[in-house]
Design an enzyme around this catalytic site. Sequence first.
Site, PDB file in Angstrom:
ATOM      1  N   THR A  31      -5.350  20.379 -23.519  1.00 20.72           N
ATOM      2  CA  THR A  31      -3.932  20.779 -23.495  1.00 20.72           C
ATOM      3  C   THR A  31      -3.012  19.565 -23.506  1.00 20.72           C
ATOM      4  O   THR A  31      -2.112  19.449 -24.337  1.00 20.72           O
ATOM      5  CB  THR A  31      -3.638  21.634 -22.259  1.00 20.72           C
ATOM      6  OG1 THR A  31      -4.439  22.819 -22.305  1.00 20.72           O
ATOM      7  CG2 THR A  31      -2.178  22.037 -22.215  1.00 20.72           C
ATOM      8  N   GLN A  50      -4.049  26.379 -26.490  1.00 14.76           N
ATOM      9  CA  GLN A  50      -2.881  25.670 -25.963  1.00 14.76           C
ATOM     10  C   GLN A  50      -2.425  24.631 -26.994  1.00 14.76           C
ATOM     11  O   GLN A  50      -3.250  23.891 -27.538  1.00 14.76           O
ATOM     12  CB  GLN A  50      -3.209  24.986 -24.643  1.00 14.76           C
ATOM     13  CG  GLN A  50      -3.641  25.926 -23.537  1.00 14.76           C
ATOM     14  CD  GLN A  50      -5.132  26.172 -23.510  1.00 14.76           C
ATOM     15  OE1 GLN A  50      -5.841  25.892 -24.471  1.00 14.76           O
ATOM     16  NE2 GLN A  50      -5.634  26.686 -22.390  1.00 14.76           N
ATOM     17  N   ASP A 108       2.835  30.832 -20.687  1.00 13.06           N
ATOM     18  CA  ASP A 108       3.059  29.632 -19.857  1.00 13.06           C
ATOM     19  C   ASP A 108       3.830  28.561 -20.619  1.00 13.06           C
ATOM     20  O   ASP A 108       3.524  27.370 -20.528  1.00 13.06           O
ATOM     21  CB  ASP A 108       1.716  29.048 -19.395  1.00 13.06           C
ATOM     22  CG  ASP A 108       0.834  30.055 -18.695  1.00 13.06           C
ATOM     23  OD1 ASP A 108       1.369  30.997 -18.088  1.00 13.06           O
ATOM     24  OD2 ASP A 108      -0.403  29.909 -18.755  1.00 13.06           O
ATOM     25  N   TYR A 136       3.930  34.966 -20.265  1.00 12.83           N
ATOM     26  CA  TYR A 136       4.506  34.441 -19.036  1.00 12.83           C
ATOM     27  C   TYR A 136       5.439  33.299 -19.414  1.00 12.83           C
ATOM     28  O   TYR A 136       5.055  32.402 -20.163  1.00 12.83           O
ATOM     29  CB  TYR A 136       3.399  33.922 -18.112  1.00 12.83           C
ATOM     30  CG  TYR A 136       2.153  34.779 -18.118  1.00 12.83           C
ATOM     31  CD1 TYR A 136       1.987  35.827 -17.215  1.00 12.83           C
ATOM     32  CD2 TYR A 136       1.157  34.564 -19.078  1.00 12.83           C
ATOM     33  CE1 TYR A 136       0.857  36.622 -17.246  1.00 12.83           C
ATOM     34  CE2 TYR A 136       0.024  35.350 -19.113  1.00 12.83           C
ATOM     35  CZ  TYR A 136      -0.127  36.394 -18.199  1.00 12.83           C
ATOM     36  OH  TYR A 136      -1.256  37.183 -18.245  1.00 12.83           O
ATOM     37  N   ARG A 183       3.922  32.518 -13.400  1.00 16.06           N
ATOM     38  CA  ARG A 183       2.760  32.601 -12.523  1.00 16.06           C
ATOM     39  C   ARG A 183       2.459  31.194 -12.006  1.00 16.06           C
ATOM     40  O   ARG A 183       2.838  30.196 -12.631  1.00 16.06           O
ATOM     41  CB  ARG A 183       1.564  33.197 -13.256  1.00 16.06           C
ATOM     42  CG  ARG A 183       1.180  32.509 -14.565  1.00 16.06           C
ATOM     43  CD  ARG A 183       0.051  33.253 -15.259  1.00 16.06           C
ATOM     44  NE  ARG A 183      -0.416  32.565 -16.461  1.00 16.06           N
ATOM     45  CZ  ARG A 183      -1.514  32.892 -17.130  1.00 16.06           C
ATOM     46  NH1 ARG A 183      -2.283  33.894 -16.693  1.00 16.06           N
ATOM     47  NH2 ARG A 183      -1.877  32.229 -18.212  1.00 16.06           N
ATOM     48  N   TRP A 220       0.540  27.862 -11.331  1.00 19.41           N
ATOM     49  CA  TRP A 220      -0.558  27.092 -11.925  1.00 19.41           C
ATOM     50  C   TRP A 220      -1.044  26.055 -10.921  1.00 19.41           C
ATOM     51  O   TRP A 220      -0.259  25.256 -10.400  1.00 19.41           O
ATOM     52  CB  TRP A 220      -0.076  26.411 -13.204  1.00 19.41           C
ATOM     53  CG  TRP A 220      -1.112  25.579 -13.895  1.00 19.41           C
ATOM     54  CD1 TRP A 220      -2.443  25.875 -14.028  1.00 19.41           C
ATOM     55  CD2 TRP A 220      -0.917  24.317 -14.541  1.00 19.41           C
ATOM     56  NE1 TRP A 220      -3.081  24.874 -14.738  1.00 19.41           N
ATOM     57  CE2 TRP A 220      -2.167  23.908 -15.069  1.00 19.41           C
ATOM     58  CE3 TRP A 220       0.203  23.498 -14.747  1.00 19.41           C
ATOM     59  CZ2 TRP A 220      -2.332  22.712 -15.762  1.00 19.41           C
ATOM     60  CZ3 TRP A 220       0.032  22.312 -15.443  1.00 19.41           C
ATOM     61  CH2 TRP A 220      -1.216  21.933 -15.952  1.00 19.41           C
TER      62      TRP A 220
END
Length: 317
Positions: free
Chosen positions: A91, A126, A170, A198, A232, A234
């Site tokens: 990522t 990602q 995310d 999210y 959320r 992480w």
Amino acid sequence: MINREKAAVRLTVSKDRDGEFKTVQEAVDALPEYSLEKKEILIKKGIYKEVVRIPATKPFVKLIGENKNDTVITYDNYAGKEKEGGGRYGTSGSASVFIYADDFEAENLTFENSFDRTKVDTTGTQAVAVYAKGNRMIFKHSRFIGRQDTLFVNDGAQYFDQCYIEGDVDFIFGGARAVFENCRIHSADRGSATNNGYVTAASTQITKPFGFFITNCRLTSDAADGTVYLGRPWHPGGDPDAIASVLYHNCSLGAHIQPEGWTDMSGFSAADARLYEYRNTGPGAVFHEARRQISDQEAENWTIENVLDGWNPKIEQ
């Protein structure tokens, strides 16, 4: 602090050969190291497909695009992609633009990761557009385009003013202290009837009182109603001290926002993180017992200067 004097160095990048450089990275490479003077790179309209890295040795750099929609820095690396010489990008290695320098500025630019996950069979989808790890960074009138993990504000302090940020899973994430003011935050439609992603995945260290301050922003989407979470928590590598800190403050929330607001991640509970709202409006700003609202007194502590650890980017330096 940000040096707002006339730029000591001003370089021009153009794809049409009327600039000193054809790529953004060539211009960055030409800048002096360890200089505390302001350095500007003017980028003319065009699509610049390249990976750009601004090292910590080159502070006080400002990238200025000719037009935020037509001046695009883009690449298509992704976490699961194999690197030459072995291994995968991961990522943090997938970004189109890496910024490690303090006192960085960007204006009128699009930062994009153009990876199309529908064309590649991989679990590592990602794909970061910008990786930011530095203090006193300012992004104005800029666009951040991607899908999963678009904007990685890893560490330091960053300020986003009147920006557009797009993604699905995310897509604003990391452990930095970051302020998003008067931005449009757009959740791309994944086509699901139940879960279209999210917005945030903060990993704020417990020693930091503030993480993401999202104020006077608009959250929009073409996704189905009630299918996108505000965020959320992480915990990178399962770090128990990464306790997400996020406040949505005076924001307009579209109908795509999930009524519960927040959800768990990798076995860590959203209820144990610092995930809050204050005076949001719009069809997505519904009452739910899982959506904690802070008081007027608590909201007074959430100022740009407090969140950014004593730095106020709105004050001329």
